[in-house]
Write an enzyme that holds these catalytic residues in place. Structure first.
Site, short mmCIF file in Angstrom:
data_model
loop_
_atom_site.label_atom_id
_atom_site.label_comp_id
_atom_site.label_asym_id
_atom_site.label_seq_id
_atom_site.Cartn_x
_atom_site.Cartn_y
_atom_site.Cartn_z
N CYS A 1 -5.42 -2.90 2.76
CA CYS A 1 -5.16 -2.80 4.19
C CYS A 1 -6.40 -2.93 5.08
O CYS A 1 -6.88 -4.03 5.33
CB CYS A 1 -4.41 -1.50 4.47
SG CYS A 1 -3.46 -1.51 6.02
N GLU B 1 0.85 -1.20 0.00
CA GLU B 1 0.00 0.00 0.00
C GLU B 1 0.88 1.25 0.00
O GLU B 1 1.91 1.30 0.68
CB GLU B 1 -0.88 -0.01 1.24
CG GLU B 1 -1.75 1.23 1.42
CD GLU B 1 -2.52 1.24 2.74
OE1 GLU B 1 -3.56 1.91 2.81
OE2 GLU B 1 -2.07 0.56 3.70
N LYS C 1 -9.62 2.62 -2.29
CA LYS C 1 -9.81 2.01 -0.97
C LYS C 1 -11.15 2.41 -0.37
O LYS C 1 -11.47 3.58 -0.23
CB LYS C 1 -8.67 2.43 -0.05
CG LYS C 1 -8.67 1.76 1.32
CD LYS C 1 -7.45 2.22 2.12
CE LYS C 1 -7.38 1.58 3.49
NZ LYS C 1 -6.21 2.08 4.27
#
Length: 255
Positions: free
Chosen positions: A140, A40, A106
């Protein structure tokens, strides 16, 4: 499918140094691979200083990913800070060997670090079709939300790229296995190592898990490139024998 997981320390907010470091590691891969996975925010570290580091879709790092994909004749994925329409995104790119791009913004922003105050959350789940594989892209903190990752698309591989700190490594290990088992899917998780500018330590634990929760690559703590090979046929046969996905609940996600 052969996948290279690149676990590395990151230079804080230094895009050029990070690109050079990853290119050096990529050039050391001594076998042909189909996909390279970077962490990431691989070009900056997990920064909330988006204004200082954000790039555009025509920026140097996106062009670099396209050049690597074409040169190595493989796909490459990882997330970076992108600015678009006066907003910032933690955007995970999937660049095909042709240079074609698909991306995922995300969805679950890490409120504990104030990510939600800097970045705009994504609204769509993204499944990429590549070499006969359906690949789900996740970043994540998404790992903590199983409903969003639920395998309603019959995907084959779930990829998480992360800056996941050492203090919560146990959760990282447990949840990656859980996502694999509940979705009868291969799972690959690539995390960074090293100390960031906020004094958070990362020990990596990049890994690959099969559809039954067995390690293909056990959690790693060194800076290195790890190559794994996944067999889709074995997974398909297992799904036929253990048809758990047919019994899954139906639901609707409201964004």
């Amino acid at each position: 499918m052969k996948i290279a997981l690149i676990q590395s320390d990151l230079y804080w907010e230094d895009v050029s140094k990070n690109r050079n470091a990853f290119e050096s590691k990529i050039n050391q891969i001594d076998s042909e691979v189909n996909l390279i996975v970077l962490p990431e925010m691989f070009s900056t570290g997990f920064t909330m200083n988006a204004l200082a580091v954000a790039e555009t879709m025509q920026g140097e790092t996106v062009l670099w990913m396209q050049a690597i994909a074409k040169q190595k004749n493989c796909a490459i994925t990882g997330s970076l800070v992108i600015t678009e329409n006066e907003q910032f995104y933690n955007r995970m790119f999937f660049v095909f060997p042709s240079g074609e791009i698909q991306y995922y913004n995300k969805r679950h922003l890490f409120t504990l670090a104030g990510e939600d105050k800097t970045y705009t959350a994504g609204t769509e789940k993204v499944i990429v079709d590549y070499l006969g594989w359906k690949i789900c892209l996740q970043v994540c903190y998404d790992l903590r939300f199983p409903v969003f990752a639920r395998n309603v698309e019959n995907y084959d591989l779930l990829i998480y790229v992360a800056n996941w700190p050492k203090v919560r490594t146990n959760a990282w290990d447990i949840l990656l296995k859980a996502r694999a088992v509940e979705n009868l899917s291969y799972v690959v998780g690539v995390n960074r190592i090293g100390l960031d500018a906020n004094n958070y330590e990362h020990i990596g634990h990049s890994q690959a898990v099969d559809f039954l929760g067995n390690y293909i690559l056990e959690p790693q703590e060194t800076e290195n490139v790890f190559v794994v090979e996944l067999d889709k046929n074995v997974m398909v046969e297992t799904r036929k024998k253990l048809d758990f996905l047919s019994d899954k609940d139906t639901f609707e996600i409201k964004i």
